[in-house]
Scaffold this motif. Structure first.
Motif, mmCIF file in Angstrom:
data_model
loop_
_atom_site.group_PDB
_atom_site.id
_atom_site.type_symbol
_atom_site.label_atom_id
_atom_site.label_comp_id
_atom_site.label_asym_id
_atom_site.label_seq_id
_atom_site.Cartn_x
_atom_site.Cartn_y
_atom_site.Cartn_z
ATOM 1 N N UNK A 1 38.824 20.142 48.070
ATOM 2 C CA UNK A 1 37.536 20.465 47.486
ATOM 3 C C UNK A 1 37.703 20.683 45.983
ATOM 4 N N UNK A 2 37.046 19.835 45.216
ATOM 5 C CA UNK A 2 37.040 19.996 43.761
ATOM 6 C C UNK A 2 36.000 21.039 43.410
ATOM 7 N N UNK A 3 36.355 21.975 42.539
ATOM 8 C CA UNK A 3 35.398 23.040 42.239
ATOM 9 C C UNK A 3 35.469 23.547 40.824
ATOM 10 N N UNK A 4 34.342 24.007 40.332
ATOM 11 C CA UNK A 4 34.299 24.725 39.049
ATOM 12 C C UNK A 4 33.569 26.043 39.272
ATOM 13 N N UNK A 5 33.973 27.044 38.485
ATOM 14 C CA UNK A 5 33.549 28.421 38.713
ATOM 15 C C UNK A 5 33.147 29.103 37.416
ATOM 16 N N UNK A 6 32.204 29.998 37.552
ATOM 17 C CA UNK A 6 31.842 30.874 36.451
ATOM 18 C C UNK A 6 31.693 32.277 37.006
ATOM 19 N N UNK B 1 40.067 32.299 47.214
ATOM 20 C CA UNK B 1 41.054 32.981 46.369
ATOM 21 C C UNK B 1 40.399 33.849 45.291
ATOM 22 N N UNK B 2 39.105 33.674 45.101
ATOM 23 C CA UNK B 2 38.395 34.452 44.078
ATOM 24 C C UNK B 2 37.493 35.525 44.681
ATOM 25 N N UNK B 3 37.621 35.767 45.967
ATOM 26 C CA UNK B 3 36.707 36.674 46.669
ATOM 27 C C UNK B 3 36.667 38.060 46.029
ATOM 28 N N UNK B 4 37.824 38.638 45.727
ATOM 29 C CA UNK B 4 37.853 39.980 45.152
ATOM 30 C C UNK B 4 37.261 40.016 43.750
ATOM 31 N N UNK B 5 37.440 38.935 43.003
ATOM 32 C CA UNK B 5 36.841 38.841 41.665
ATOM 33 C C UNK B 5 35.320 38.803 41.785
ATOM 34 N N UNK B 6 34.835 37.994 42.736
ATOM 35 C CA UNK B 6 33.393 37.851 42.930
ATOM 36 C C UNK B 6 32.752 39.173 43.349
ATOM 37 N N UNK B 7 33.449 39.918 44.212
ATOM 38 C CA UNK B 7 32.906 41.194 44.700
ATOM 39 C C UNK B 7 33.071 42.323 43.688
ATOM 40 N N UNK B 8 33.775 42.051 42.596
ATOM 41 C CA UNK B 8 33.984 43.087 41.585
ATOM 42 C C UNK B 8 35.141 44.007 41.895
ATOM 43 N N UNK B 9 35.987 43.621 42.873
ATOM 44 C CA UNK B 9 37.134 44.450 43.261
ATOM 45 C C UNK B 9 38.400 44.111 42.478
ATOM 46 N N UNK B 10 38.361 43.048 41.696
ATOM 47 C CA UNK B 10 39.506 42.647 40.873
ATOM 48 C C UNK B 10 38.973 42.200 39.515
ATOM 49 N N UNK B 11 39.748 42.378 38.457
ATOM 50 C CA UNK B 11 39.270 41.996 37.121
ATOM 51 C C UNK B 11 39.136 40.481 36.967
ATOM 52 N N UNK B 12 38.229 40.082 36.092
ATOM 53 C CA UNK B 12 38.048 38.661 35.778
ATOM 54 C C UNK B 12 39.103 38.254 34.759
ATOM 55 N N UNK B 13 40.015 37.394 35.179
ATOM 56 C CA UNK B 13 41.070 36.938 34.270
ATOM 57 C C UNK B 13 40.568 35.811 33.377
ATOM 58 N N UNK B 14 39.830 34.889 33.986
ATOM 59 C CA UNK B 14 39.213 33.773 33.252
ATOM 60 C C UNK B 14 37.763 33.667 33.700
ATOM 61 N N UNK B 15 36.835 33.612 32.756
ATOM 62 C CA UNK B 15 35.420 33.527 33.117
ATOM 63 C C UNK B 15 35.047 32.151 33.652
ATOM 64 N N UNK B 16 35.799 31.121 33.223
ATOM 65 C CA UNK B 16 35.548 29.761 33.699
ATOM 66 C C UNK B 16 36.837 29.191 34.295
ATOM 67 N N UNK B 17 36.727 28.671 35.517
ATOM 68 C CA UNK B 17 37.898 28.167 36.237
ATOM 69 C C UNK B 17 37.524 26.855 36.928
ATOM 70 N N UNK B 18 38.503 25.958 37.066
ATOM 71 C CA UNK B 18 38.321 24.745 37.865
ATOM 72 C C UNK B 18 39.604 24.480 38.636
ATOM 73 N N UNK B 19 39.460 23.828 39.800
ATOM 74 C CA UNK B 19 40.644 23.547 40.605
ATOM 75 C C UNK B 19 40.352 22.464 41.635
ATOM 76 N N UNK B 20 41.392 22.073 42.354
ATOM 77 C CA UNK B 20 41.269 21.218 43.532
ATOM 78 C C UNK B 20 41.926 21.985 44.666
ATOM 79 N N UNK B 21 41.104 22.474 45.591
ATOM 80 C CA UNK B 21 41.579 23.391 46.631
ATOM 81 C C UNK B 21 41.747 22.681 47.977
ATOM 82 N N UNK B 22 42.912 22.850 48.587
ATOM 83 C CA UNK B 22 43.139 22.332 49.939
ATOM 84 C C UNK B 22 42.506 23.298 50.932
#
Length: 278
Positions: free
Chosen positions: A92-97, A45-66
């Motif tokens: 999958x529990x995850x944290x992101x920067x 769900x963060x692919x476009x943010x990672x590639x720089x194609x979408x703005x970063x809404x939150x610099x730090x994120x965490x979730x539990x992804x099915x």
């Protein structure tokens, strides 16, 4: 003993306390991305943010992804039913920067959560680091190894090859070296006889990977070449069901309270008893 629900909540609370914005799980059926049919990792769900194609809404994120892994590069379909720790659908529990913190903080917080918050025994934990790839001009991940050395003895820091320690979303897309955290849940007598270091990534059902810390630095292009990402990204993924197994003192994911209520209901309906044996 912590329940599955309590373990999930503790993860999200921990990373919330570290300044992470908690986001909901994305749908498992992906829309708007022709390269993937199903969500197979938390980063989708963060692919476009990672590639720089979408703005970063939150610099730090965490979730539990099915997640669903039934096709493509990450396919666990053939593993299900043969062992106690692979599933086609899992959390999958995850944290992101996204351009904020990187390897040092990711490793420090993973260690803090596992040992201080959950109370896992440090002597049962192992970390792997990318050994490098001469073919791609990639050196050994000495930086990650140096951070792990603050928490683990040298014998518990292991080198891994490109297959195990260079994570890629697919044939194209974001990728980078990673550090896996493995736990040895064998009986103490067995751990004394044989070092867990010899069993990491050897398909032992009681020496398993629970968390992967991915240090995304590159984008794999269609021609196979690597280009630097606009910003370095931390992408971690922890197997929720495996973590529950370790915390609840079980030797199979299916014996945790993630699956047992479902299994007991199936027993009632079918009249067959679950033995817990393959």
């Amino acid at each position: 003993m912590l329940t599955a629900k309590e373990i999930r909540e503790s993860f999200l609370q921990f990373f919330s306390s570290k300044g992470h914005h908690i986001v909901p799980s994305a749908p498992m059926v992906i829309k708007g991305d022709p390269t993937l049919m199903f969500t197979n990792a938390g980063m989708n769900q963060f692919k476009d943010v990672i590639l720089g194609n979408a703005p970063v809404k939150y610099e730090r994120v965490a979730d539990s992804q099915k997640c669903l892994r039934v096709s493509g590069k990450h396919n666990d379909l053939e593993e299900v039913g043969h062992d106690t720790y692979h599933h086609t659908m899992f959390e999958m529990l995850g944290n992101w920067s996204f351009g904020d913190y990187f390897k040092k903080e990711a490793i420090a917080w993973a260690w803090e959560y596992l040992t201080d918050v959950l109370g896992l025994n440090p002597s049962q934990l192992y970390a792997t680091v990318f050994e490098g790839s001469a073919a791609e001009g990639l050196s050994r991940d000495d930086e990650a190894a140096s951070y792990w050395a603050q928490y683990l003895p040298e014998s518990h820091i292991l080198e891994g090859n490109k297959k195990d320690n260079f994570w890629e979303m697919g044939d194209v897309g974001p990728c980078g070296p990673c550090s896996e955290i493995h736990i040895d849940i064998r009986p103490e007598e067995e751990r004394q006889k044989t070092s867990g270091a010899l069993l990491v990534n050897k398909d032992n059902p009681l020496v398993i990977e629970i968390w992967n810390l991915v240090f995304m630095q590159f984008n794999r292009k269609a021609d196979g070449s690597l280009e630097p990402l606009p910003k370095k990204v931390i992408d971690t993924g922890m197997g929720f069901e495996r973590l529950c197994m370790a915390i609840q003192g079980k030797t199979s994911n299916y014996d945790t309270d993630v699956f047992q209520p479902i299994i007991k209901e199936i027993e009632k309906i079918t009249g067959f008893s679950y033995s817990g044996k393959n």
